[in-house]
Design a protein around this motif. Structure first.
Motif, short mmCIF file in Angstrom:
data_model
loop_
_atom_site.label_atom_id
_atom_site.label_comp_id
_atom_site.label_asym_id
_atom_site.label_seq_id
_atom_site.Cartn_x
_atom_site.Cartn_y
_atom_site.Cartn_z
N LEU A 37 18.89 28.66 58.71
CA LEU A 37 19.51 27.63 57.88
C LEU A 37 19.91 28.29 56.57
CD1 LEU A 37 20.20 24.63 57.22
CD2 LEU A 37 17.93 24.47 56.17
N THR B 147 17.23 31.66 64.62
CA THR B 147 18.04 30.61 64.00
C THR B 147 17.84 30.64 62.49
OG1 THR B 147 16.21 29.06 64.31
CG2 THR B 147 17.95 29.07 65.99
N ASP C 163 28.64 26.29 62.14
CA ASP C 163 28.00 24.99 62.09
C ASP C 163 27.60 24.74 60.64
OD1 ASP C 163 26.62 22.68 62.75
OD2 ASP C 163 24.76 23.77 63.18
N ALA C 164 28.18 23.73 60.01
CA ALA C 164 27.89 23.49 58.59
C ALA C 164 27.96 22.01 58.28
CB ALA C 164 28.89 24.25 57.71
N THR D 32 23.22 27.73 60.72
CA THR D 32 23.66 26.42 60.25
C THR D 32 23.71 26.50 58.73
OG1 THR D 32 22.60 25.27 62.07
CG2 THR D 32 23.07 23.95 60.12
N THR E 136 16.98 16.68 59.24
CA THR E 136 17.27 17.15 60.60
C THR E 136 15.94 17.27 61.34
OG1 THR E 136 18.12 18.98 61.93
CG2 THR E 136 17.20 19.57 59.80
N ARG F 241 33.43 25.38 58.46
CA ARG F 241 33.54 24.80 59.80
C ARG F 241 34.87 25.14 60.46
NH1 ARG F 241 32.61 18.72 58.91
NH2 ARG F 241 30.47 18.78 58.24
#
Ligand SMILES: [Zn+2]
Length: 290
Positions: free
Chosen positions: A97, A95, A137-138, A118, A148, A131
């Protein structure tokens, strides 16, 4: 006239030591730390700063920003893919960011190499594009204030650390958002590069207030290591601009010069390799236990 008010700290945001004003650019003073030699423009740290600087004009009007950010889609996606391939030498995809994701192109390139991404960016139009057009995913926001419960295998900060309005807070947030043994990917300008030194005050990256920090690989290292990270790798990126962006940057540099007329010969869509002597990337890894 200086824009540094009495309320704004001129202490180095990396090591906390005293800085001195070096020169003025666009009404902002650029300071250098006497200890670690980090360069920065002291500003009042507010989230509004990011929202104002990275408004739609920044991505469409040239100058220090982009003449047409969306027109660089293919090149930026390819840039993300190149980083995705580079990261494979050091870690498995997981994942990510992506901080300062803008319209999501670099993040898209990362997802094409196996990452689940993200993105966050202060500009709502760019996030809308990420998006609704790219299906990513933003979220709208700055790293300094991003909340978060999630943590990530990688925090990607490509062309963003120079823009943090509150460097310490941003890096502290990034560290908290990184899983134990997770990674950071950082790409930024090198103030100690030959190009930057040769151009001095005229180096195009001295463009406050959109750019507020000018790192060297050493000053970045000094900022990141106290947060419990070690450097895994470092290098110089391959980078491409389209003709329109290259012309816009050079026009901005050559204000008043007859050379500007020659620039009109370059087609806007032509991919141009950017000589990256004044850019570097670095990969850092967080310690295994918090
Ligand atoms: Zn310092």
């Amino acid at each position: 006239m200086s824009s540094v008010s009495a309320a704004v700290s001129t202490a180095c945001p990396i090591c906390g030591q005293e800085s001195r004003a070096l020169f003025e650019k666009h009404t902002y003073w650029i300071h250098e730390c006497g200890q670690c030699h980090h360069r920065f423009a002291p500003v009042e740290p507010t989230p509004e700063h990011a929202a104002q600087i990275y408004d739609d004009d920044y991505f469409h009007s040239g100058g220090a920003g982009y003449p047409d950010y969306l027109g660089e889609a293919d090149m930026l996606i390819a840039h993300g893919r190149r980083y995705g391939k580079l990261l494979r030498s050091y870690m498995q995809p997981g994942t990510v960011l992506d901080v300062g994701a803008a319209a999501g192109f670099v993040l898209k390139g990362l997802t094409e190499t196996g990452w689940q991404g993200t993105g966050i960016d202060p500009n709502p139009s760019m996030v809308h594009h990420a998006r609704d057009v790219l299906g990513l995913d933003a979220a709208v926001g700055t790293l300094e204030d991003f909340q978060t419960p999630r943590t990530f295998d990688l925090v990607s900060m490509v062309q963003v650390v120079a823009h943090f309005y509150d460097l310490r807070k941003a890096f502290a947030r990034a560290a908290a958002l990184t899983k134990p043994s997770g990674y950071w990917l950082i790409e930024t300008w090198n103030k100690d590069s030959f190009v930057a030194r040769a151009l001095g005050e005229n180096w195009h990256e001295y463009s406050p207030p959109s750019v507020l920090h000018w790192f060297s690989p050493d000053s970045l290292h000094d900022a990141v290591v106290p947060l419990g990270f070690r450097r895994v790798a470092q290098g110089r990126p391959e980078k491409w601009l389209n003709g329109a962006h290259a012309k816009s940057l050079v026009q901005y540099k050559l204000e008043g010069s007859p050379l500007r007329a020659l620039l009109n010969l370059i087609p806007d869509g032509l991919p141009i390799p950017y000589p990256t002597f004044d850019l570097f990337w670095a990969i850092y890894q967080k310690a295994p236990t918090p």
